[in-house]
Design an enzyme around this catalytic site. Structure first.
Site, PDB file in Angstrom:
ATOM      1  N   HIS A 198       0.869  -1.179   0.000  1.00 50.15           N
ATOM      2  CA  HIS A 198       0.000   0.000   0.000  1.00 50.15           C
ATOM      3  C   HIS A 198       0.905   1.229   0.000  1.00 50.15           C
ATOM      4  CE1 HIS A 198       0.238   1.765   4.080  1.00 50.15           C
ATOM      5  NE2 HIS A 198       0.327   0.531   4.549  1.00 50.15           N
ATOM      6  N   ASP A 233      -0.277   4.511   0.228  1.00 49.14           N
ATOM      7  CA  ASP A 233      -0.808   5.665   0.938  1.00 49.14           C
ATOM      8  C   ASP A 233      -0.170   5.739   2.321  1.00 49.14           C
ATOM      9  OD1 ASP A 233      -2.229   3.277   1.583  1.00 49.14           O
ATOM     10  OD2 ASP A 233      -3.803   4.457   2.538  1.00 49.14           O
ATOM     11  N   ASP A 254       6.224   2.659   6.422  1.00 43.47           N
ATOM     12  CA  ASP A 254       4.812   2.282   6.285  1.00 43.47           C
ATOM     13  C   ASP A 254       4.170   3.074   5.149  1.00 43.47           C
ATOM     14  OD1 ASP A 254       2.373   1.104   6.835  1.00 43.47           O
ATOM     15  OD2 ASP A 254       1.865   2.527   8.403  1.00 43.47           O
ATOM     16  N   GLU A 314      -5.344   1.922   1.942  1.00 40.91           N
ATOM     17  CA  GLU A 314      -5.187   0.930   3.006  1.00 40.91           C
ATOM     18  C   GLU A 314      -5.273   1.561   4.384  1.00 40.91           C
ATOM     19  OE1 GLU A 314      -3.071  -1.603   5.982  1.00 40.91           O
ATOM     20  OE2 GLU A 314      -2.646   0.459   5.350  1.00 40.91           O
ATOM     21  N   GLU A 315      -4.681   2.737   4.548  1.00 38.65           N
ATOM     22  CA  GLU A 315      -4.707   3.371   5.868  1.00 38.65           C
ATOM     23  C   GLU A 315      -6.133   3.720   6.290  1.00 38.65           C
ATOM     24  OE1 GLU A 315      -2.379   3.238   7.775  1.00 38.65           O
ATOM     25  OE2 GLU A 315      -0.455   3.437   6.775  1.00 38.65           O
ATOM     26  N   HIS A 323       3.273   5.180  11.519  1.00 43.11           N
ATOM     27  CA  HIS A 323       2.456   6.268  12.061  1.00 43.11           C
ATOM     28  C   HIS A 323       3.195   7.116  13.098  1.00 43.11           C
ATOM     29  CE1 HIS A 323      -1.467   3.818  11.044  1.00 43.11           C
ATOM     30  NE2 HIS A 323      -0.560   3.786  10.083  1.00 43.11           N
TER      31      HIS A 323
END
Length: 436
Positions: free
Chosen positions: A77, A79, A110, A145-146, A409
């Site tokens: 992912h 994003d 991430d 995805e997030e 994050h």
């Protein structure tokens, strides 16, 4: 297959991978605003000679290397979450930084590093003549995805009509191989009341007070033991064969949890009794738990039964448009998944890794001791697109990706160049090992 040549080829691409990653993350790419990331990835795929590069109507980028029979996919992912409080950052999150060993910036762990390693892993397959009529490598950069894990793969499987032999999730794994994760779901509990003037609250029916009882039962569900005398048996019960036939995998993944994450109310004024109250629950699920069982578990709590028809327990839906304007509604249910330790995909990835780097996790001076203290094959703490790939659709999925789960994050996010290299090498070797 010459593992030394694969390692050497991956090491030779370290500078290219570093440049590629920094050029992706210099642009913000939060969920539903990933176009700049997607366009840069498609450009790199075309430059490196992928056989076909497409961007689907949802906005996912799909790059095909080779033309063989089995479709082996690598998912990343691309994003990111936002940057949060900028005062917590020691550097510009989009400009980032680079040292001899590290790359910093929002999304480097991430999880844009994963797409970089997968793209160059496919390039190494081509360079070294590893492509054959047995497989095609599909590298997928996925969106949203997030916001809603797995939504992208629901679209890819159901609308693009693509169903790979198996999928490697390139989410960060701290140098390990991950074969599963707990699932999650987003639950809403609504309680009705009757408002009245605050000077005479006995005339009304305070929804907040009803919810207070329910909140205590939800807390008990998370914290209680599972003894026979315990009225509200805790979620720990799913680790016990008495309550869960899948207790072995539940013990591997870890017990489920539930917590209240949001609370809402309505009231005519601050001088009135509240006539409704609602909460959001974050529910993490282990093996043996389903969305039906989790909803029924809340409905069976003593306080929920006490208030009867005044209580509604439901699941949230997700209906946000992608950057292309595509709306693809789905329930906020993200199933638990785990691939068996002796599955052909698990053993193939372990064989490819061990042929390249041995029997332990590896890292650099900062990370290696922590990594070697952990088993090579383990599981994620957080959720991934595997909830759709394997959880909803039964396509085998396994994880191996650059970076660290703890960087996700967080402010001052970073990854390590050597992780990009090692993952690209493993990705390059895996299809040949699997198809032999």
């Amino acid at each position: 297959m010459d593992y030394n040549k694969i390692r050497e080829a991956a090491e030779a691409y370290q500078a290219d991978m570093t440049k590629f990653l920094r050029e992706i993350v210099k642009n913000p790419g939060e969920s539903c605003d990933e176009k700049a990331h997607i366009d840069r990835i498609a450009e790199e795929m075309k430059k490196l000679g992928f056989n076909k590069v497409e961007i689907d109507p949802m906005g996912n980028v799909l790059g095909y290397m080779g033309t063989g029979e089995k479709l082996i996919a690598f998912d990343a992912h691309i994003d990111t979450v936002g940057i949060g409080n900028i005062d917590n950052w020691k550097f510009d999150p989009y400009e980032g930084y680079e040292t001899e060993e590290e790359i910093g910036g929002r999304g480097v762990s991430d999880q844009c590093g994963g797409i970089v390693s997968a793209v160059y892993g496919a390039k190494i397959m081509k360079d070294l003549g590893l492509l054959s009529d047995k497989y095609t490598a599909l590298v997928v950069g996925t969106v949203q995805e997030e916001d809603c894990d797995g939504l992208c793969w629901q679209y890819i499987i159901n609308e693009d009509k693509i169903r790979p032999e198996f999928v490697v999730s390139t989410e960060p794994t701290d140098g390990g191989i991950y074969r599963g994760q707990r699932g999650r779901m987003e639950i809403r509990v609504d309680v009705k009341g009757v408002s009245c003037h605050g000077s005479a609250p006995e005339r009304g029916d305070n929804a907040i007070y009803k919810m207070a009882d329910i909140l205590q039962d939800i807390r008990a569900l998370n914290e209680n033991d599972a003894n026979d005398a315990t009225e509200i048996k805790g979620l720990v019960k799913m680790l016990d064969p008495k309550y869960n036939p899948e207790y072995e995998e539940a013990n591997f993944l870890g017990r489920g949890t539930v917590t209240t994450s949001q609370i809402f109310y309505t009231s005519p004024s601050r001088c009135a009794v509240a006539d409704s109250c609602a909460i959001s629950l974050d529910r993490r699920m282990t093996a043996g738990e389903t969305w039906e069982s989790c909803l029924d578990e809340i409905r069976a709590l003593p306080s929920v039964k006490k208030y009867g028809d005044d209580v509604t327990v439901s699941m949230y839906n997700y209906e946000r448009a992608s950057y292309t304007g595509c709306v693809y509604p789905i329930e906020c249910y993200f199933p638990t998944w785990v691939i068996p330790k002796d599955h052909a995909v698990t053993t193939a990835l372990e064989e490819a890794y061990k042929g390249l780097y041995g029997t332990e996790r590896v890292g650099n001076a900062e990370t290696e001791a922590m990594r070697k203290a952990r088993p090579l094959t383990d599981k994620w703490t957080f959720s991934t697109n595997g909830v759709s790939i394997m959880g909803r659709n039964g396509i085998p999925c396994i994880g191996f990706g650059p970076g660290a789960e703890a960087q996700a994050h967080a402010p001052n996010e970073k990854t390590w160049k050597i992780d990009l290299v090692r993952c690209a090498a493993v990705y390059a070797a895996l299809p040949t090992v699997y198809c032999k």
